[in-house]
Design a protein around this motif. Structure first.
Motif, PDB file in Angstrom:
ATOM      1  N   GLY A   1       0.813  -1.211   0.000  1.00  0.00           N
ATOM      2  CA  GLY A   1       0.000   0.000   0.000  1.00  0.00           C
ATOM      3  C   GLY A   1       0.844   1.257   0.000  1.00  0.00           C
ATOM      4  O   GLY A   1       0.528   2.230  -0.690  1.00  0.00           O
ATOM      5  N   GLY A   2       1.933   1.247   0.766  1.00  0.00           N
ATOM      6  CA  GLY A   2       2.831   2.406   0.768  1.00  0.00           C
ATOM      7  C   GLY A   2       3.542   2.578  -0.550  1.00  0.00           C
ATOM      8  O   GLY A   2       3.678   3.701  -1.058  1.00  0.00           O
ATOM      9  N   LEU A   3       3.998   1.470  -1.140  1.00  0.00           N
ATOM     10  CA  LEU A   3       4.722   1.528  -2.408  1.00  0.00           C
ATOM     11  C   LEU A   3       3.831   2.006  -3.543  1.00  0.00           C
ATOM     12  O   LEU A   3       4.305   2.630  -4.501  1.00  0.00           O
ATOM     13  N   ASP A   4       2.536   1.731  -3.444  1.00  0.00           N
ATOM     14  CA  ASP A   4       1.589   2.087  -4.505  1.00  0.00           C
ATOM     15  C   ASP A   4       0.990   3.476  -4.286  1.00  0.00           C
ATOM     16  O   ASP A   4       0.093   3.892  -5.011  1.00  0.00           O
TER      17      ASP A   4
ATOM     18  N   ALA B   1       8.456   2.807   4.928  1.00  0.00           N
ATOM     19  CA  ALA B   1       9.477   2.397   3.964  1.00  0.00           C
ATOM     20  C   ALA B   1       8.889   2.336   2.558  1.00  0.00           C
ATOM     21  O   ALA B   1       9.511   2.775   1.580  1.00  0.00           O
ATOM     22  N   GLY B   2       7.665   1.794   2.422  1.00  0.00           N
ATOM     23  CA  GLY B   2       7.004   1.743   1.118  1.00  0.00           C
ATOM     24  C   GLY B   2       6.718   3.122   0.564  1.00  0.00           C
ATOM     25  O   GLY B   2       6.943   3.390  -0.624  1.00  0.00           O
ATOM     26  N   VAL B   3       6.220   4.023   1.418  1.00  0.00           N
ATOM     27  CA  VAL B   3       5.939   5.397   0.984  1.00  0.00           C
ATOM     28  C   VAL B   3       7.231   6.101   0.576  1.00  0.00           C
ATOM     29  O   VAL B   3       7.276   6.826  -0.427  1.00  0.00           O
ATOM     30  N   THR B   4       8.291   5.902   1.350  1.00  0.00           N
ATOM     31  CA  THR B   4       9.587   6.516   1.032  1.00  0.00           C
ATOM     32  C   THR B   4      10.080   6.058  -0.341  1.00  0.00           C
ATOM     33  O   THR B   4      10.564   6.872  -1.151  1.00  0.00           O
ATOM     34  N   MET B   5       9.947   4.779  -0.633  1.00  0.00           N
ATOM     35  CA  MET B   5      10.371   4.259  -1.935  1.00  0.00           C
ATOM     36  C   MET B   5       9.458   4.758  -3.054  1.00  0.00           C
ATOM     37  O   MET B   5       9.911   5.009  -4.169  1.00  0.00           O
ATOM     38  N   ALA B   6       8.173   4.919  -2.743  1.00  0.00           N
ATOM     39  CA  ALA B   6       7.233   5.405  -3.758  1.00  0.00           C
ATOM     40  C   ALA B   6       7.544   6.830  -4.170  1.00  0.00           C
ATOM     41  O   ALA B   6       7.288   7.228  -5.311  1.00  0.00           O
ATOM     42  N   HIS B   7       8.100   7.618  -3.256  1.00  0.00           N
ATOM     43  CA  HIS B   7       8.386   9.021  -3.534  1.00  0.00           C
ATOM     44  C   HIS B   7       9.847   9.251  -3.896  1.00  0.00           C
ATOM     45  O   HIS B   7      10.342  10.373  -3.815  1.00  0.00           O
TER      46      HIS B   7
ATOM     47  N   LEU C   1       6.015  -2.721  -8.593  1.00  0.00           N
ATOM     48  CA  LEU C   1       4.628  -2.454  -8.202  1.00  0.00           C
ATOM     49  C   LEU C   1       3.724  -3.631  -8.557  1.00  0.00           C
ATOM     50  O   LEU C   1       2.887  -4.049  -7.754  1.00  0.00           O
ATOM     51  N   GLN C   2       3.888  -4.157  -9.755  1.00  0.00           N
ATOM     52  CA  GLN C   2       3.053  -5.281 -10.185  1.00  0.00           C
ATOM     53  C   GLN C   2       3.317  -6.507  -9.322  1.00  0.00           C
ATOM     54  O   GLN C   2       2.387  -7.222  -8.931  1.00  0.00           O
ATOM     55  N   PHE C   3       4.593  -6.756  -9.011  1.00  0.00           N
ATOM     56  CA  PHE C   3       4.916  -7.922  -8.186  1.00  0.00           C
ATOM     57  C   PHE C   3       4.294  -7.798  -6.805  1.00  0.00           C
ATOM     58  O   PHE C   3       3.661  -8.745  -6.309  1.00  0.00           O
ATOM     59  N   HIS C   4       4.472  -6.660  -6.161  1.00  0.00           N
ATOM     60  CA  HIS C   4       3.977  -6.515  -4.798  1.00  0.00           C
ATOM     61  C   HIS C   4       2.458  -6.399  -4.739  1.00  0.00           C
ATOM     62  O   HIS C   4       1.846  -6.752  -3.722  1.00  0.00           O
ATOM     63  N   ASP C   5       1.837  -5.934  -5.820  1.00  0.00           N
ATOM     64  CA  ASP C   5       0.376  -5.952  -5.870  1.00  0.00           C
ATOM     65  C   ASP C   5      -0.122  -7.392  -5.885  1.00  0.00           C
ATOM     66  O   ASP C   5      -1.058  -7.747  -5.149  1.00  0.00           O
TER      67      ASP C   5
END
Length: 489
Positions: free
Chosen positions: A74-77, A252-258, A268-272
């Protein structure tokens, strides 16, 4: 003991049934959670499947791991820039809102269910978090999105309120186990738990970005292995240090997303897909752990708890925590209504079972029943409420472009789509006369269902969708030039 081959076959069939039921759920407008759990209950010891599973430790442990990967996904996306306008409101919802909900449910449990104050606070902590994944699965299947910043706020709340609920649940379990402990001890514990979670999340997220961008692995399939180890390492290290691992993996996911990230799209596709696998596995195991024969005893209290959460606790908590937020009354009302309870409360209800605290088995089935009632009532009426509050907008249909831009390293360019609105300043102009930023290159022009290969003399029309390769710093100027107006609250 069943053979390995039989276990694999049964597991494959259960996963496939979970995937197929998600299709049914989208057509009926009901969150997939209900169908995943139903499959698990049917396969359980009191269902036709007859699979025995009464292992709270295994189920809660699996659920915690699954929740960590779901929060990271969710954070990465998280879309870039979506959290910044709503972070104050999201932080208030995920702290004041969660504590307020837990406190109100504690009062309900004390005076209606006749529990002790500590048992009431434990029950309130368990049911205090919401599941936005269920909300957005219904919205997507219905073909609508939410107006203004409502959707971004719900997304941010869902990722940040689970850590608070976990902290409160574990804290009240400790208070029940250690009568000498004092509730005031929770204040410094909270500061340490959340502070370390935020610090480890930011630090390890930053480290993960640097690691992915500098490894230069020959096989692209190894990059998801790196992120899996990052999630597991972040969660484990933060927990060992006394921090909140769930908050850490989300940040950590949000940090990587930004950040600029190599192979972003494939990750993104893998973690989804991994998040979906974790959700199905988690819900199936929760369904297997439930004993339907014990549900009748909690039907009355479960319905009462669900109604109290929906009608009293969630609305009061939302309007209190968002009292100073710049949101319309209709937005606050919708946020109050869609406080669906999902997998997290059921997982948290397993923790008292493993700790042997109070009437844990009764409370587990009570929470399970309340969650199902919440999802049924709120999930099936969500679209109707969004339309009545004038917050529903259609999701624009986009044709898939025949080309894709995947930066292999630290690129300062990105591929963006710019749709020319009616009365756009570029309507009727040739591309060579449009005074686009010097580094901007129009790759394709989508017109209706067709794609045009443009050149300098191509005349643009209102409604055209321009696929532009541009420098990141030029994207905002490009949208202004095209006459695109960002939607306000």
């Amino acid at each position: 003991m069943p053979s390995l081959e039989l276990l694999l076959l049964v597991g494959a069939l259960l996963l496939l049934m979970g995937v197929l039921t998600s299709k049914i759920s989208s057509r009926l407008g009901v969150p997939a959670l209900l169908f995943f759990v139903a499959v698990g209950m049917l396969a359980g010891s009191q269902g036709p499947g007859g699979i025995p599973l009464d292992n709270p430790g295994l189920v809660s442990g699996t659920g915690m791991i699954a929740l960590a990967f779901i929060l990271f996904s969710g954070g990465l996306d998280t879309p870039r820039g979506s959290i910044q306008p709503v972070w104050r409101a999201a932080l208030s919802l995920s702290t004041l809102g969660v504590v307020s909900t837990a406190g109100l449910v504690a009062c309900f449990a004390k005076f209606v269910l006749k529990t002790s104050w500590l048992d009431g606070w434990l029950l309130g902590s368990i049911v205090s978090s919401t599941d936005a994944a269920a909300v957005f699965s219904v919205l997507r299947s219905s073909g609508i999105r939410l107006r203004g910043r409502t959707q971004a706020l719900l997304e941010a709340e869902s990722g940040s309120n689970d850590p608070m609920a976990v902290f409160l649940t574990l804290s009240f379990i400790r208070l029940l186990q250690e009568p000498s402990s004092k509730p005031l001890d929770l204040i410094p514990s909270f500061a340490i738990n959340m502070g370390l979670g935020a610090i480890f999340g930011l630090g390890l997220g930053w480290l993960g970005v640097r690691l992915l961008n500098t490894l230069k692995l020959e096989a692209e399939g190894l990059y998801p292995v790196v992120t899996i180890s990052l999630v597991a390492g972040t969660f484990g290290l933060t927990q060992l240090a006394g921090g909140n691992g769930f908050l850490a993996v989300y940040i950590a996911g949000v940090t990587m997303a930004h950040s600029e990230l190599i192979h972003r799209r494939s990750l993104l596709q893998f973690h989804d897909g991994l998040a979906w696998l974790m959700q199905i596995l988690m819900f199936l195991m929760l369904g297997l752990q439930v004993f339907p024969g014990r549900m009748a005893a909690v039907a009355g209290p479960g319905i009462a708890l669900a109604l109290f959460l929906i009608v009293v606790a969630r609305p009061l908590a939302v309007f209190f925590s968002l009292a100073f937020a710049r949101l319309r009354f209709s937005q606050k009302t919708f946020i109050a209504w869609v406080g669906l309870r999902g997998a997290t409360p059921i997982i948290l209800a397993m923790l008292p079972l493993t700790a042997g605290v109070g009437e844990a088995d009764y409370n587990f089935h009570l929470v399970f029943f309340a969650v199902l009632a919440s999802v049924l009532l709120q999930g099936t009426t969500m679209i109707w409420v969004a339309k009545k509050l004038d917050l529903a907008l259609p999701i624009p249909t986009r044709a898939k472009y025949p080309i894709e831009y995947v930066p292999a390293g630290r690129s300062t360019s990105e591929m963006v789509e710019v749709e020319l609105p009616q009365q756009s300043p570029l309507d009727g102009q040739r591309i060579m006369d449009a005074k686009l930023p010097k580094a901007a290159l129009v790759i394709l022009v989508g017109r209706g269902d067709d794609f045009l290969k443009p050149n300098g003399s191509t005349v643009l029309e209102a409604g055209d969708r321009l696929l532009v390769l541009a420098e990141k710093d030029d994207v905002a100027a490009l949208r202004v030039l095209a006459g695109v107006v960002e939607e306000a609250d």
